[in-house]
Design a protein around this motif. Structure first.
Motif, PDB file in Angstrom:
ATOM      1  N   PHE A 126      16.173 -17.013 -15.384  1.00 50.29           N
ATOM      2  CA  PHE A 126      15.524 -15.849 -14.559  1.00 50.29           C
ATOM      3  C   PHE A 126      14.091 -16.153 -14.370  1.00 50.29           C
ATOM      4  CE2 PHE A 126      13.845 -11.684 -14.263  1.00 50.29           C
ATOM      5  CZ  PHE A 126      14.835 -10.951 -13.327  1.00 50.29           C
ATOM      6  N   PHE A 127      13.599 -16.090 -13.077  1.00 47.39           N
ATOM      7  CA  PHE A 127      12.568 -16.281 -12.697  1.00 47.39           C
ATOM      8  C   PHE A 127      11.806 -14.878 -12.179  1.00 47.39           C
ATOM      9  CE2 PHE A 127      13.539 -20.484 -12.189  1.00 47.39           C
ATOM     10  CZ  PHE A 127      12.339 -21.473 -12.352  1.00 47.39           C
ATOM     11  N   VAL A 128      10.480 -14.431 -12.818  1.00 49.80           N
ATOM     12  CA  VAL A 128       9.932 -13.383 -12.356  1.00 49.80           C
ATOM     13  C   VAL A 128       8.856 -13.960 -11.477  1.00 49.80           C
ATOM     14  CG1 VAL A 128       8.839 -11.357 -12.988  1.00 49.80           C
ATOM     15  CG2 VAL A 128      10.575 -12.182 -14.582  1.00 49.80           C
ATOM     16  N   ILE A 129       8.772 -13.446 -10.409  1.00 51.61           N
ATOM     17  CA  ILE A 129       7.891 -14.044  -9.280  1.00 51.61           C
ATOM     18  C   ILE A 129       6.952 -13.124  -8.934  1.00 51.61           C
ATOM     19  CG2 ILE A 129       7.443 -15.408  -7.082  1.00 51.61           C
ATOM     20  CD1 ILE A 129      10.496 -16.143  -7.286  1.00 51.61           C
ATOM     21  N   GLY A 130       5.711 -12.933  -9.402  1.00 50.98           N
ATOM     22  CA  GLY A 130       4.830 -11.808  -9.093  1.00 50.98           C
ATOM     23  C   GLY A 130       3.449 -12.512  -9.092  1.00 50.98           C
ATOM     24  N   SER A 169       3.160 -18.432  -6.691  1.00 52.49           N
ATOM     25  CA  SER A 169       3.431 -17.295  -6.650  1.00 52.49           C
ATOM     26  C   SER A 169       2.852 -16.469  -5.251  1.00 52.49           C
ATOM     27  CB  SER A 169       2.401 -16.302  -7.831  1.00 52.49           C
ATOM     28  OG  SER A 169       0.993 -16.297  -7.426  1.00 52.49           O
ATOM     29  N   PRO A 170       3.398 -15.304  -4.696  1.00 49.70           N
ATOM     30  CA  PRO A 170       2.807 -15.082  -3.453  1.00 49.70           C
ATOM     31  C   PRO A 170       1.581 -14.514  -3.400  1.00 49.70           C
ATOM     32  CG  PRO A 170       4.770 -13.730  -4.237  1.00 49.70           C
ATOM     33  CD  PRO A 170       4.519 -14.810  -5.295  1.00 49.70           C
ATOM     34  N   VAL A 171       0.683 -14.112  -4.950  1.00 47.20           N
ATOM     35  CA  VAL A 171      -0.533 -14.006  -4.819  1.00 47.20           C
ATOM     36  C   VAL A 171      -1.281 -14.813  -4.566  1.00 47.20           C
ATOM     37  CG1 VAL A 171      -2.257 -13.028  -6.245  1.00 47.20           C
ATOM     38  CG2 VAL A 171      -0.298 -11.660  -6.287  1.00 47.20           C
ATOM     39  N   ALA A 172      -1.102 -16.148  -5.108  1.00 44.15           N
ATOM     40  CA  ALA A 172      -1.820 -17.563  -5.127  1.00 44.15           C
ATOM     41  C   ALA A 172      -1.631 -17.746  -3.436  1.00 44.15           C
ATOM     42  CB  ALA A 172      -1.096 -18.531  -5.990  1.00 44.15           C
ATOM     43  N   MET A 173      -0.517 -17.600  -3.164  1.00 48.50           N
ATOM     44  CA  MET A 173      -0.328 -18.231  -1.389  1.00 48.50           C
ATOM     45  C   MET A 173      -1.238 -17.272  -0.742  1.00 48.50           C
ATOM     46  SD  MET A 173       2.913 -17.604   0.871  1.00 48.50           S
ATOM     47  CE  MET A 173       3.251 -15.980   0.903  1.00 48.50           C
ATOM     48  N   ALA A 174      -0.979 -16.024  -0.971  1.00 45.05           N
ATOM     49  CA  ALA A 174      -1.968 -15.179  -0.036  1.00 45.05           C
ATOM     50  C   ALA A 174      -3.743 -15.407  -0.381  1.00 45.05           C
ATOM     51  CB  ALA A 174      -1.834 -13.808  -0.312  1.00 45.05           C
ATOM     52  N   LYS A 175      -3.814 -15.926  -1.524  1.00 48.37           N
ATOM     53  CA  LYS A 175      -5.341 -16.191  -1.990  1.00 48.37           C
ATOM     54  C   LYS A 175      -5.775 -17.412  -1.146  1.00 48.37           C
ATOM     55  CE  LYS A 175      -8.491 -17.384  -5.699  1.00 48.37           C
ATOM     56  NZ  LYS A 175      -8.484 -17.333  -7.146  1.00 48.37           N
ATOM     57  N   GLY A 231      13.535 -12.773  -9.513  1.00 51.13           N
ATOM     58  CA  GLY A 231      13.020 -11.337  -9.515  1.00 51.13           C
ATOM     59  C   GLY A 231      11.586 -11.222  -9.124  1.00 51.13           C
ATOM     60  N   GLY A 232      11.082 -10.115  -9.062  1.00 45.95           N
ATOM     61  CA  GLY A 232       9.987  -9.962  -8.527  1.00 45.95           C
ATOM     62  C   GLY A 232       9.940  -9.194  -7.147  1.00 45.95           C
ATOM     63  N   GLY A 233       8.831  -8.517  -6.652  1.00 46.00           N
ATOM     64  CA  GLY A 233       8.948  -8.104  -5.376  1.00 46.00           C
ATOM     65  C   GLY A 233       9.361  -9.077  -4.134  1.00 46.00           C
TER      66      GLY A 233
END
Length: 288
Positions: A126-130, A169-175, A231-233
């Motif tokens: 299970f991956f939590v991607i946040g 992570s989406p946060v790292a991508m956006a950064k 999982g994750g948003g």
């Protein structure tokens, strides 16, 4: 068995009941800032639900590395006051009920195993991607905690010399996108920009997808779970799994020998996963 379930988060604590094999969400409170208030508000919440339900125990999902043997929440989280002391006996004394505590990512995995995307499996990753990348490993229907409670800490995995959390992570991508463009976009927006042909967004999304696909490929060929659940948003994005599958196909084509194609699903229980998994953890600990 009737139970009370609690999901401890950094900003909110959710309370629910488990009756007739159904989860009933009851109420939530703001997460307290100190231990004494934490004890008081959890005890008040449990006592309120004890008047409503003939509860036989309290099942808790918590941040941190939960040591089942010692009853200590190790590691670190946004709630430093819950760590590094024997919290289980203290809560059992205050609730006057047996309790179970498990890490929140592990609870989410157990929830998906019980009633979600992993139902019918006896192994899954299970991956939590946040903000970062977390996760859980289940083998033979049980959480694999690891010798040092690092089981499922996929974010520490090295992909192309960098930690997975730092690139996938989406946060790292956006950064990365914002540093190159001077914008202040979130990961969802960058994903959409990539759909619309933005070259920088496309490049950074490809980096994220390649890192996630590589990690999933590695997990499949080392632990070989029946299913990998995301999982994750970002798991709400219907493009995610097809794009990752395409990238995994590209990775597999680089090998002359046969490789496995992971079966990837997104989580189904969403906000209820931690509560449902806490129930499953209590039943595993106290009923089996």
């Amino acid at each position: 068995m009737n139970l009370i379930a609690i999901d401890i988060g950094g900003t909110t604590i959710k309370f629910a009941t488990w009756q007739n094999n159904e989860l009933h969400k009851e109420f939530s409170i703001d997460t307290p800032k100190d231990l004494n208030t934490f004890y008081e508000e959890l005890t008040d919440g449990v006592n309120e639900l004890k008047e409503k339900v003939n509860a036989q125990g309290v099942a808790i999902s918590s941040p941190g590395a939960v040591n089942k043997k010692t009853g200590v929440i190790e590691g670190a989280s946004a709630l430093p006051y819950i760590h590094n002391f024997e919290i289980v006996p203290e809560l059992e004394k205050r609730f006057d009920l047996p309790i179970s505590i498990e890490n929140d990512a592990n609870c989410a995995a157990l929830g998906e195993l019980a009633d979600g995307a992993g139902k019918g499996c006896n192994s899954l990753a299970f991956f939590v991607i946040g903000t970062g990348i977390g996760g859980s490993i289940i083998i033979n229907n049980k959480i694999w905690h690891g010798a040092h409670l690092y089981g499922g800490e996929f974010g520490y995995m090295l992909i192309d010399g960098k930690q997975l959390s730092a690139i996938a992570s989406p946060v790292a991508m956006a950064k990365r996108y914002n540093e190159q463009t001077g914008k202040n976009f979130d990961g969802k927006t960058v994903f959409t920009l990539a759909d619309n042909g933005d070259p920088i967004a496309t490049k950074e999304r490809d980096i994220m997808l390649h890192a996630l696909a590589s990690a999933i490929f590695n997990i499949q060929h080392s632990f070989d779970p029946e299913k990998i659940v995301l999982g994750g948003g970002i798991s709400n994005n219907p493009e995610l799994v097809p794009l990752i599958n395409d990238e995994i196909d590209r990775i597999r084509h680089n090998f002359d020998i046969a490789t496995l194609k992971p079966e990837i699903s997104v989580c189904e229980l969403k906000a209820n996963a931690n509560l449902r998994g806490a129930i499953a953890d209590f039943e595993n600990e106290h009923c089996n």
